[in-house]
Design a protein around this motif. Structure first.
Motif, PDB file in Angstrom:
ATOM      1  N   TYR A  47       0.938  -1.207  -0.045  1.00 47.59           N
ATOM      2  CA  TYR A  47      -0.181  -0.090   0.041  1.00 47.59           C
ATOM      3  C   TYR A  47       0.929   1.354  -0.070  1.00 47.59           C
ATOM      4  CZ  TYR A  47      -3.847  -3.043   1.472  1.00 47.59           C
ATOM      5  OH  TYR A  47      -4.716  -4.176   1.501  1.00 47.59           O
ATOM      6  N   ARG A  49       0.668   5.055   0.576  1.00 50.68           N
ATOM      7  CA  ARG A  49      -0.344   6.124   1.154  1.00 50.68           C
ATOM      8  C   ARG A  49      -0.106   7.561   0.964  1.00 50.68           C
ATOM      9  NH1 ARG A  49      -3.786   3.493   4.880  1.00 50.68           N
ATOM     10  NH2 ARG A  49      -2.891   1.078   5.378  1.00 50.68           N
ATOM     11  N   ARG A  50      -1.083   8.297   1.272  1.00 52.74           N
ATOM     12  CA  ARG A  50      -1.008   9.850   1.057  1.00 52.74           C
ATOM     13  C   ARG A  50      -0.113  10.500   2.018  1.00 52.74           C
ATOM     14  NH1 ARG A  50      -5.715  12.799  -1.225  1.00 52.74           N
ATOM     15  NH2 ARG A  50      -5.218  11.371  -2.901  1.00 52.74           N
ATOM     16  N   HIS A  56      -3.500   7.413   6.854  1.00 52.70           N
ATOM     17  CA  HIS A  56      -3.805   8.469   5.556  1.00 52.70           C
ATOM     18  C   HIS A  56      -4.205   7.413   4.625  1.00 52.70           C
ATOM     19  CE1 HIS A  56      -0.980  11.116   7.535  1.00 52.70           C
ATOM     20  NE2 HIS A  56      -1.365  12.037   6.600  1.00 52.70           N
ATOM     21  N   ARG A  57      -4.940   8.039   3.720  1.00 51.43           N
ATOM     22  CA  ARG A  57      -5.775   7.368   2.690  1.00 51.43           C
ATOM     23  C   ARG A  57      -4.645   6.641   1.762  1.00 51.43           C
ATOM     24  NH1 ARG A  57      -8.427  10.809  -1.935  1.00 51.43           N
ATOM     25  NH2 ARG A  57      -7.462   9.712  -3.490  1.00 51.43           N
ATOM     26  N   ILE A  58      -5.158   5.552   1.277  1.00 47.30           N
ATOM     27  CA  ILE A  58      -4.281   4.559   0.204  1.00 47.30           C
ATOM     28  C   ILE A  58      -4.400   5.020  -1.178  1.00 47.30           C
ATOM     29  CG2 ILE A  58      -3.875   2.397  -0.838  1.00 47.30           C
ATOM     30  CD1 ILE A  58      -4.915   1.059   1.942  1.00 47.30           C
ATOM     31  N   ASP A  59      -3.364   5.645  -1.710  1.00 49.08           N
ATOM     32  CA  ASP A  59      -3.464   6.335  -3.068  1.00 49.08           C
ATOM     33  C   ASP A  59      -3.200   5.174  -4.171  1.00 49.08           C
ATOM     34  OD1 ASP A  59      -4.429   8.660  -2.446  1.00 49.08           O
ATOM     35  OD2 ASP A  59      -2.072   9.398  -2.405  1.00 49.08           O
ATOM     36  N   TRP A  60      -2.289   4.318  -4.082  1.00 45.27           N
ATOM     37  CA  TRP A  60      -1.753   3.178  -4.832  1.00 45.27           C
ATOM     38  C   TRP A  60      -1.555   1.917  -4.269  1.00 45.27           C
ATOM     39  CZ3 TRP A  60      -1.114   4.591  -9.832  1.00 45.27           C
ATOM     40  CH2 TRP A  60      -0.852   5.983 -10.372  1.00 45.27           C
ATOM     41  N   ALA A  87       5.125   7.617 -10.027  1.00 49.95           N
ATOM     42  CA  ALA A  87       3.803   7.269  -8.984  1.00 49.95           C
ATOM     43  C   ALA A  87       4.315   6.919  -7.737  1.00 49.95           C
ATOM     44  CB  ALA A  87       2.820   6.305  -9.574  1.00 49.95           C
ATOM     45  N   GLY A  89       4.042   7.637  -3.205  1.00 47.58           N
ATOM     46  CA  GLY A  89       3.748   8.223  -1.917  1.00 47.58           C
ATOM     47  C   GLY A  89       4.515   7.214  -0.718  1.00 47.58           C
TER      48      GLY A  89
END
Length: 167
Positions: A47, A49-50, A56-60, A87, A89
């Motif tokens: 994961y 995260r931001r 924190h939100r998972i972005d990828w 890409a 985080g």
């Protein structure tokens, strides 16, 4: 008069302080290892995260084990990483490995027996293949992938810096 002399002394020491700050910024505040630096993903799923915490939100979600990633920052147990395409985080350090890998950036890259463009070809690697680094000289890296070992030009690989030498 005294104020002017103090200012002159500060002006003389400022370049030294700036160089010291710049040098310290080239190292991670947690590990004291160089930044940026390359690592690989240890797990089959990671994961991204931001921010540097589980809240924190998972972005990828990276889903390719051993893929090379570049660490650009550190915060506690978290590392800010990016992939070949930029890409990325924040990932927990437990998902990362110091084992070095590279991503092949040239389709049908010729893996050679020696670090020489005229050496016999051992294998050809497709674009996007992940290979483990065995060593790197100034221009070539010795790689291992799918039972094959050989040398490839460093310029055709992502996951190793141009001037980086690895034993």
């Amino acid at each position: 008069m005294r104020h002017v002399m103090l200012t002159a002394a500060l002006v003389a020491i400022l370049p030294i302080l700036s160089a010291s700050v710049a040098a310290s910024q080239d190292r991670g505040p947690v590990t004291n290892l160089p930044l940026p630096r390359f690592v690989s993903m240890k797990t089959s799923e990671g994961y991204v995260r931001r921010g540097p915490s589980r809240t924190h939100r998972i972005d990828w979600i990276f889903k390719q084990p051993n893929i090379p990633l570049e660490i650009t920052a550190e915060h506690g147990h978290w590392r800010r990483v990016r992939d070949r395409d930029g890409a990325g985080g924040w990932m927990h350090y437990s998902l990362l490995s110091g084992a070095r890998t590279v991503l092949v950036e040239q389709d049908m890259l010729q893996l050679r027996k020696q670090p020489d463009p005229k050496a016999p070809i051992v294998a050809q690697l497709e674009l996007g293949v992940v290979a483990r680094i065995r060593e790197c000289s100034a221009q070539w890296c010795r790689l291992a992938v799918a039972g094959y070992k050989g040398w490839a030009p460093k310029s055709a690989l992502w996951g190793v810096k141009p001037g980086e030498i690895l034993d």
